[in-house]
Enzyme design. Structure first.
Site, short mmCIF file in Angstrom:
data_model
loop_
_atom_site.label_atom_id
_atom_site.label_comp_id
_atom_site.label_asym_id
_atom_site.label_seq_id
_atom_site.Cartn_x
_atom_site.Cartn_y
_atom_site.Cartn_z
N ARG A 42 0.83 -1.21 0.00
CA ARG A 42 0.00 0.00 0.00
C ARG A 42 0.86 1.26 0.00
O ARG A 42 0.49 2.27 -0.62
CB ARG A 42 -0.90 -0.01 1.25
N GLY A 44 -1.66 -3.62 8.80
CA GLY A 44 -2.72 -4.60 8.69
C GLY A 44 -2.96 -5.03 7.26
O GLY A 44 -2.12 -4.83 6.38
N HIS A 72 -5.05 -3.97 4.93
CA HIS A 72 -5.07 -2.88 3.95
C HIS A 72 -3.66 -2.43 3.61
O HIS A 72 -3.35 -2.08 2.47
CB HIS A 72 -5.90 -1.71 4.48
N CYS A 73 -2.77 -2.44 4.60
CA CYS A 73 -1.41 -1.97 4.41
C CYS A 73 -0.60 -2.87 3.47
O CYS A 73 0.34 -2.40 2.81
CB CYS A 73 -0.67 -1.91 5.75
N ILE A 74 -0.93 -4.15 3.41
CA ILE A 74 -0.13 -5.09 2.62
C ILE A 74 -0.70 -5.33 1.24
O ILE A 74 -0.16 -6.14 0.47
CB ILE A 74 0.07 -6.43 3.36
#
Length: 341
Positions: free
Chosen positions: A89, A328, A330-332
């Site tokens: 992300r 989390g 969304h971050c990956i």
């Protein structure tokens, strides 16, 4: 060179149709240490869950390609590409659409490892352009430091972000708030920027908004909250709720704010608080892949998310190993919109 907005490009909402999801295989041993094997297994589970809804491409350092194929299976494509960390992300391009969705481009932001928190990030800083080159898409080199997890758009000209992150002197010390807003408008094609204040306690990203709030649809925002006045996040989360309820979007609408409970407090291996949030989920084609934390609030959070996205199948994937690294689901992950180059 003109800005993307001048060329008719804008950042689409995350619930719009995707052509694929991009991820990056965990590789930073100084971050994961003895958890590296467990977190690779967790990434694989996220990738396989998303692959049930849309194509997934995992970039991998060449020496890890065989392991990616073994752990993720044939449903996940693997693209050899040098990288230093695994937060797609933040290191990937911001995809843009123009011409009624018939044109696609991307923005390559400057990357400095979340304000210089890591020394080795030369490969990560080149990932965005490498992906655009692979896709043969036009790219815009942005003049400021920015990570994808620090913003969220509603697809109708409104953007959410936080003061703690974008105004942090470890990112763009020579830019003031107005100048940063100008850059956001020029690159994302938005008209209105809604500023939240502080992020979560001990959040290594300096307050990325993807742990705090996101649009469920235009005019409706999901926001993390807690009723525990003794909690270290209470004041920041209350302030964010007040800001959201007082805000108007680019179309002049008041925002409907739907609160999502904060998971129970937990500390990582370094005794710092983990930045756990149910807001940190991935919207796939026809689905939602969201975290579970072996927490009593897992079920109620899933029910809230399910109610907000009718018609989408909601999958919970264990994310405790992932948040040990500071982010989390969304971050990956990073969605590539459906469109043409």
């Amino acid at each position: 060179m003109p800005y993307p907005a001048e060329d008719g490009f804008h950042m689409p909402a995350e619930w719009s149709a995707h052509s694929r999801c991009w991820m990056a295989w965990p590789c930073r041993t100084e971050l994961w240490r003895d958890r590296l094997d467990a977190v690779r297994a967790a990434y694989a589970e996220v990738a396989k869950a998303i692959a049930e809804f849309e194509p997934v491409t995992m970039i991998s350092n060449p020496e890890n390609v065989a392991e990616v194929s073994l752990r993720c299976g044939s449903s996940v494509a693997c693209l050899p590409m040098a990288h230093d960390d695994s937060w797609m992300r933040d290191i990937g391009p911001t995809f843009l659409l123009g011409g009624g969705g018939k044109r696609m481009a991307g923005v390559h932001w400057k990357f400095n490892a979340w304000g210089g928190k890591y020394d080795a990030y030369e490969n990560d800083s080149a990932v965005a352009q490498a992906i655009l080159d692979h896709l043969e898409l036009p790219g815009y080199a942005a003049p400021m430091v920015l990570e994808g997890g620090s913003l969220h758009v509603d697809g109708e000209d409104t953007l959410l972000t936080t003061e703690q992150c974008l105004l942090n002197p470890n990112r763009n010390p020579k830019l003031d708030k107005d100048e940063i807003e100008d850059q956001l408008r020029a690159h994302f094609g938005v008209e209105k920027v809604i500023w939240l204040g502080q992020g979560l306690e001990d959040d290594e990203t300096d307050g990325h908004v993807d742990n705090l709030a996101c649009f469920a649809r235009p005019g409706v925002v999901l926001a993390l909250s807690t009723e525990d006045r003794e909690d270290g996040n209470y004041e920041a989360l209350q302030d964010n709720l007040l800001r959201l309820r007082a805000a108007r979007d680019a179309r002049g609408r008041e925002l409907e704010v739907i609160e999502v409970p904060q998971p129970e407090r937990a500390e990582g291996a370094d005794d710092r608080r983990l930045a756990k949030s149910y807001i940190n989920f991935y919207l796939a084609n026809g689905g939602v892949v969201m975290p579970s934390f072996e927490d009593g609030k897992d079920k109620s959070a899933k029910e809230i998310i399910s109610d907000c996205f009718p018609g989408r199948e909601v999958r919970q994937v264990p994310a405790l190993d992932i948040v040990q690294g500071g982010g989390g689901i969304h971050c990956i992950t990073l969605q590539q919109p459906a469109g043409e180059g």
